[in-house]
Design a protein around this motif. Structure first.
Motif, PDB file in Angstrom:
ATOM      1  N   THR A 301       0.807  -1.216   0.000  1.00  0.00           N
ATOM      2  CA  THR A 301       0.000   0.000   0.000  1.00  0.00           C
ATOM      3  C   THR A 301       0.844   1.271   0.000  1.00  0.00           C
ATOM      4  OG1 THR A 301      -0.141  -0.207   2.419  1.00  0.00           O
ATOM      5  CG2 THR A 301      -1.982  -1.064   1.115  1.00  0.00           C
ATOM      6  N   SER A 302       2.093   1.178   0.412  1.00  0.00           N
ATOM      7  CA  SER A 302       2.986   2.349   0.392  1.00  0.00           C
ATOM      8  C   SER A 302       4.121   2.191  -0.608  1.00  0.00           C
ATOM      9  CB  SER A 302       3.569   2.584   1.800  1.00  0.00           C
ATOM     10  OG  SER A 302       2.571   2.936   2.723  1.00  0.00           O
ATOM     11  N   GLY A 303       4.033   1.150  -1.453  1.00  0.00           N
ATOM     12  CA  GLY A 303       5.089   0.911  -2.429  1.00  0.00           C
ATOM     13  C   GLY A 303       6.299   0.211  -1.853  1.00  0.00           C
ATOM     14  N   GLN A 304       6.168  -0.408  -0.673  1.00  0.00           N
ATOM     15  CA  GLN A 304       7.313  -1.025  -0.008  1.00  0.00           C
ATOM     16  C   GLN A 304       7.833  -2.276  -0.707  1.00  0.00           C
ATOM     17  OE1 GLN A 304       4.149  -0.608   1.228  1.00  0.00           O
ATOM     18  NE2 GLN A 304       3.816  -1.893   3.023  1.00  0.00           N
ATOM     19  N   LEU A 305       7.101  -2.786  -1.690  1.00  0.00           N
ATOM     20  CA  LEU A 305       7.582  -3.946  -2.441  1.00  0.00           C
ATOM     21  C   LEU A 305       8.410  -3.541  -3.659  1.00  0.00           C
ATOM     22  CD1 LEU A 305       4.517  -6.380  -2.381  1.00  0.00           C
ATOM     23  CD2 LEU A 305       6.345  -6.071  -0.707  1.00  0.00           C
ATOM     24  N   GLY A 306       8.557  -2.240  -3.891  1.00  0.00           N
ATOM     25  CA  GLY A 306       9.342  -1.778  -5.038  1.00  0.00           C
ATOM     26  C   GLY A 306       8.522  -1.603  -6.296  1.00  0.00           C
ATOM     27  N   PHE A 307       7.198  -1.656  -6.158  1.00  0.00           N
ATOM     28  CA  PHE A 307       6.278  -1.438  -7.281  1.00  0.00           C
ATOM     29  C   PHE A 307       5.286  -0.347  -6.891  1.00  0.00           C
ATOM     30  CE2 PHE A 307       7.391  -5.978  -7.187  1.00  0.00           C
ATOM     31  CZ  PHE A 307       7.979  -6.123  -8.434  1.00  0.00           C
ATOM     32  N   ASP A 308       4.771   0.366  -7.881  1.00  0.00           N
ATOM     33  CA  ASP A 308       3.744   1.365  -7.601  1.00  0.00           C
ATOM     34  C   ASP A 308       2.491   0.673  -7.072  1.00  0.00           C
ATOM     35  OD1 ASP A 308       5.309   3.494  -8.408  1.00  0.00           O
ATOM     36  OD2 ASP A 308       4.646   3.377 -10.501  1.00  0.00           O
ATOM     37  N   ASP A 375      25.792   1.168  -3.865  1.00  0.00           N
ATOM     38  CA  ASP A 375      24.634   2.042  -3.692  1.00  0.00           C
ATOM     39  C   ASP A 375      23.649   1.450  -2.695  1.00  0.00           C
ATOM     40  OD1 ASP A 375      25.595   3.818  -5.640  1.00  0.00           O
ATOM     41  OD2 ASP A 375      24.594   2.724  -7.264  1.00  0.00           O
ATOM     42  N   THR A 376      22.843   2.328  -2.095  1.00  0.00           N
ATOM     43  CA  THR A 376      21.771   1.914  -1.190  1.00  0.00           C
ATOM     44  C   THR A 376      20.457   2.524  -1.672  1.00  0.00           C
ATOM     45  OG1 THR A 376      23.324   1.868   0.674  1.00  0.00           O
ATOM     46  CG2 THR A 376      20.981   1.846   1.195  1.00  0.00           C
ATOM     47  N   TRP A 377      19.411   1.700  -1.764  1.00  0.00           N
ATOM     48  CA  TRP A 377      18.119   2.118  -2.290  1.00  0.00           C
ATOM     49  C   TRP A 377      17.031   1.902  -1.238  1.00  0.00           C
ATOM     50  CZ3 TRP A 377      17.685   3.968  -7.394  1.00  0.00           C
ATOM     51  CH2 TRP A 377      18.838   3.821  -8.189  1.00  0.00           C
ATOM     52  N   ALA A 378      15.946   2.680  -1.361  1.00  0.00           N
ATOM     53  CA  ALA A 378      14.837   2.580  -0.407  1.00  0.00           C
ATOM     54  C   ALA A 378      13.508   2.771  -1.114  1.00  0.00           C
ATOM     55  CB  ALA A 378      14.996   3.623   0.693  1.00  0.00           C
ATOM     56  N   CYS A 379      12.457   2.161  -0.570  1.00  0.00           N
ATOM     57  CA  CYS A 379      11.100   2.363  -1.075  1.00  0.00           C
ATOM     58  C   CYS A 379      10.118   2.155   0.067  1.00  0.00           C
ATOM     59  CB  CYS A 379      10.789   1.421  -2.249  1.00  0.00           C
ATOM     60  SG  CYS A 379      11.028  -0.337  -1.913  1.00  0.00           S
ATOM     61  N   GLY A 380       8.907   2.666  -0.113  1.00  0.00           N
ATOM     62  CA  GLY A 380       7.890   2.565   0.920  1.00  0.00           C
ATOM     63  C   GLY A 380       7.404   3.929   1.363  1.00  0.00           C
ATOM     64  N   GLN A 381       7.127   4.057   2.641  1.00  0.00           N
ATOM     65  CA  GLN A 381       6.590   5.301   3.179  1.00  0.00           C
ATOM     66  C   GLN A 381       7.705   6.166   3.752  1.00  0.00           C
ATOM     67  OE1 GLN A 381       4.094   5.934   7.013  1.00  0.00           O
ATOM     68  NE2 GLN A 381       2.599   5.444   5.414  1.00  0.00           N
ATOM     69  N   GLY A 382       7.701   7.466   3.403  1.00  0.00           N
ATOM     70  CA  GLY A 382       8.756   8.352   3.868  1.00  0.00           C
ATOM     71  C   GLY A 382       8.253   9.642   4.466  1.00  0.00           C
ATOM     72  N   ILE A 383       7.023   9.644   4.967  1.00  0.00           N
ATOM     73  CA  ILE A 383       6.452  10.877   5.490  1.00  0.00           C
ATOM     74  C   ILE A 383       7.206  11.380   6.718  1.00  0.00           C
ATOM     75  CG2 ILE A 383       4.780   9.711   6.980  1.00  0.00           C
ATOM     76  CD1 ILE A 383       4.276  12.972   4.938  1.00  0.00           C
ATOM     77  N   TRP A 392      10.055  13.873   1.747  1.00  0.00           N
ATOM     78  CA  TRP A 392       8.983  13.520   2.683  1.00  0.00           C
ATOM     79  C   TRP A 392       7.783  13.070   1.846  1.00  0.00           C
ATOM     80  CZ3 TRP A 392      10.934  14.350   7.583  1.00  0.00           C
ATOM     81  CH2 TRP A 392      12.013  15.226   7.683  1.00  0.00           C
ATOM     82  N   SER A 393       7.613  11.779   1.697  1.00  0.00           N
ATOM     83  CA  SER A 393       6.579  11.269   0.798  1.00  0.00           C
ATOM     84  C   SER A 393       5.762  10.177   1.474  1.00  0.00           C
ATOM     85  CB  SER A 393       7.218  10.710  -0.483  1.00  0.00           C
ATOM     86  OG  SER A 393       8.173   9.721  -0.177  1.00  0.00           O
ATOM     87  N   HIS A 394       4.464  10.160   1.166  1.00  0.00           N
ATOM     88  CA  HIS A 394       3.588   9.122   1.718  1.00  0.00           C
ATOM     89  C   HIS A 394       3.843   7.776   1.047  1.00  0.00           C
ATOM     90  CE1 HIS A 394       0.917  11.426   4.364  1.00  0.00           C
ATOM     91  NE2 HIS A 394       1.049  12.426   3.506  1.00  0.00           N
ATOM     92  N   VAL A 395       4.066   7.808  -0.262  1.00  0.00           N
ATOM     93  CA  VAL A 395       4.212   6.576  -1.036  1.00  0.00           C
ATOM     94  C   VAL A 395       5.406   6.703  -1.977  1.00  0.00           C
ATOM     95  CG1 VAL A 395       3.133   5.068  -2.739  1.00  0.00           C
ATOM     96  CG2 VAL A 395       1.733   6.094  -0.922  1.00  0.00           C
ATOM     97  N   GLN A 396       6.248   5.669  -1.991  1.00  0.00           N
ATOM     98  CA  GLN A 396       7.374   5.636  -2.920  1.00  0.00           C
ATOM     99  C   GLN A 396       7.506   4.220  -3.451  1.00  0.00           C
ATOM    100  OE1 GLN A 396       9.418   8.317  -3.991  1.00  0.00           O
ATOM    101  NE2 GLN A 396       9.909   6.715  -5.470  1.00  0.00           N
ATOM    102  N   GLY A 397       6.885   3.964  -4.618  1.00  0.00           N
ATOM    103  CA  GLY A 397       6.906   2.627  -5.193  1.00  0.00           C
ATOM    104  C   GLY A 397       8.192   2.328  -5.941  1.00  0.00           C
ATOM    105  N   THR A 398       8.665   3.275  -6.735  1.00  0.00           N
ATOM    106  CA  THR A 398       9.931   3.085  -7.436  1.00  0.00           C
ATOM    107  C   THR A 398      11.074   3.361  -6.473  1.00  0.00           C
ATOM    108  OG1 THR A 398       8.956   3.792  -9.526  1.00  0.00           O
ATOM    109  CG2 THR A 398      11.354   3.832  -9.367  1.00  0.00           C
TER     110      THR A 398
END
Length: 541
Positions: A301-308, A375-383, A392-398
């Motif tokens: 729901t927040s893109g934490q799987l790496g997909f929108d 490199d280090t990558w992240a996805c999911g909720q960043g509020i 500061w983002s609610h959803v980050q799928g990519t």
């Protein structure tokens, strides 16, 4: 220290002269070369001088002399300060019970904490364990435990022999629940365990195959075996996983097979992929195979799987391959995932990206062929800033690159070359995270009488970011942090008093080293734990 890429600066004079007055400047006089002399402080020994001139040296020394646990953050459950009624602990504070102790593992929740002693016994504390018992207490003993993970209301522990134990957090439930039958020193005379616990056994393991790693979310458990097979099971006695985090399509409470509710299920979709690393968030899962391929499943729901996210299908109940190569399109880099981490509604992964050539490549790029960028990558909720990307983002799928932890280099004097700085440890809590860099360290200062007082020890750089509403970042302030930042040394007040420093220094983790503790030689290191609204640093064996 954190390194950066090498660069060259070219300076050019802005002075303009008439054409007929152009002339060459006279060469400057050679600069006087001054060799830095060894710093000696009158009246102090070499070791005392090292303490004064180097904050990092003093930190390393104190970590060896005073092993234990520092904790901070939310104390509503009397976890970070069991003997205090304060609601929050703003800066690192020692838990007296663990003074002088080395631990195999430590995990913190907001209302309960758990640790494994050097001997392999489980210790518990916090209001969820008992409101009456304030001091950490040994519970599950004699099992030679090596690691633990926490669910919503249970502790799952892994024994050195591969046995997985699941026990309730509550002391009352441990006393009133069914007791397992255990062996006795007398033949044919079994006895019952002193507290209630369950064992979780994956089926059909090969003769030499055993459980090697575990990771739990709030309701589900990932179980990795020594042959790279992955299983999942329910880890909470309150709710059965229902968001696809088990990785078994169609598995629900009503469709589960006969047997215990927490029986393991092999994730058959991953058969043939030798899984090497696992991580569980609250309701999602990550799996990495030895070829560097990352699979995700569960809540998205927040893109934490790496997909929108897809509002019509918020959950993915089967392992899905995350296309990491798309993140490096047009870069002439070939990526390979090297580790995964998860917590709350966030996912992180590290990548080794190797320089490659393409048809028609000019010779000007041959110097970057084979060069590795970490490199280090992240996805999911960043509020709350927990992605560490500066946004500061609610959803980050990519997935987004954490620039502060990517593309770093340093010069290794031992190898006589520039090397990438990777992450040694990435720990993720429910709303915050910490990364320990695998930078060059030094813990041999003073080993020889010929060493200079300027030869000092230093550890690994450690940074923190994310939610800070309960002071879990350890900065003494309450503002959230969207980019990785340093914190002060664990005992900064004592450090300033002892070394008479006025300036502030950053905390560094002490790497593994053989140390004499209580007359015995032990291999130990410092480790970080990020829990639910709280944090800790402990001396690990």
């Amino acid at each position: 220290m954190l390194g950066v890429g090498l660069g060259t600066a070219v300076y050019q004079s802005s002075r303009s002269l008439p054409f007929n007055e152009l002339y060459a400047d006279a060469p400057p006089a050679p600069a006087e070369v001054t060799i830095e002399k060894t710093k000696k402080i009158k009246g102090l020994s070499k070791e005392q001088t090292r303490d004064v001139i180097s904050s990092q040296h003093l930190q390393v020394k104190k970590s060896w002399e005073n092993p234990g646990v520092y904790a901070w953050g939310s104390n509503s459950g009397r976890v970070v300060a069991p003997d205090s009624e304060e609601s929050s602990i703003k800066t690192p504070r020692r838990i007296p019970y663990f003074d002088g102790q080395l631990l195999r593992d430590l995990k913190l929740d907001r209302n309960f904490g758990a640790a494994i002693t050097e001997k392999g016994d489980l210790v518990q504390w916090g209001t969820a364990y008992s409101r009456d018992v304030k001091e950490p207490t040994q519970t599950l003993v004699g099992k030679n435990l090596k690691s633990i993970t926490l669910s919503k209301n249970r502790i799952i522990a892994l024994g050195s022999n591969g046995t997985v134990y699941s026990l309730p957090v509550s002391k009352e439930d441990q006393a009133s629940g069914p007791k397992a039958s255990e062996g006795s020193w007398m033949p044919f005379w079994p006895s019952s365990s002193k507290l209630s616990y369950r064992t979780i056994h994956p089926k059909d393991l090969a003769w030499s195959e055993k459980v090697s790693s575990i990771s739990s979310g709030l309701e589900h458990l990932l179980i990795l075996t020594s042959t790279g097979r992955l299983f999942s099971a329910a880890s909470s006695s309150e709710d059965f996983p229902s968001r696809g985090e088990m990785g078994v399509p169609g598995l629900t409470w009503s469709t589960r097979p006969e047997g215990p509710y927490d029986q393991p299920h092999e994730i058959t979709t991953l058969r043939g992929f030798e899984v090497s690393d696992i991580a569980a968030g609250d309701y999602h899962s990550l799996a990495l195979d030895k070829e560097g391929r990352m699979f995700t499943f569960g809540d998205n729901t927040s893109g934490q799987l790496g997909f929108d996210p897809n509002n019509e299908s918020p959950y993915i109940d089967a392992p899905s391959l995350v296309p990491i190569s798309r993140l490096y399109v047009g870069t002439n880099l070939s990526p390979k995932v090297t580790s995964v981490a998860a917590g709350g509604v966030n996912s992180f992964f590290t990548v080794d990206a190797t320089g490659i050539s393409k048809p028609g490549e000019t010779e000007s790029r041959t110097n970057t062929l084979g060069r590795v960028t970490a490199d280090t990558w992240a996805c999911g909720q960043g509020i709350l800033g927990q992605l560490g990307t500066g946004r500061w983002s609610h959803v980050q799928g990519t997935p987004m690159k954490i620039k502060a932890l990517s593309g770093l280099y340093e010069y290794d004097e031992a190898k006589k070359m520039v090397i990438p700085i990777r992450l040694k440890q990435l720990v993720v809590g429910s709303t915050h995270a910490s990364a320990t860099m695998d930078n060059v360290t030094h813990v041999q200062a003073g080993a020889s009488s010929r060493d200079s007082p300027n030869d000092t020890n230093w550890g690994a750089d450690t940074v923190w970011w994310g939610g800070n509403e309960y002071y879990q970042l350890g900065m003494g302030k309450r503002n959230n942090l969207a980019v990785p930042g340093y914190i002060a040394p664990l005992d900064s007040v004592a450090e300033r008093e002892r070394a008479k420093r006025r300036e502030e220094h950053r905390f560094q983790i002490t790497p593994r080293h053989n140390v004499n503790i209580g007359g015995r030689k032990v291999s130990m290191e410092q480790r970080v734990e990020c829990g639910r609204m709280c944090s800790a640093v402990y001396s690990g064996v």
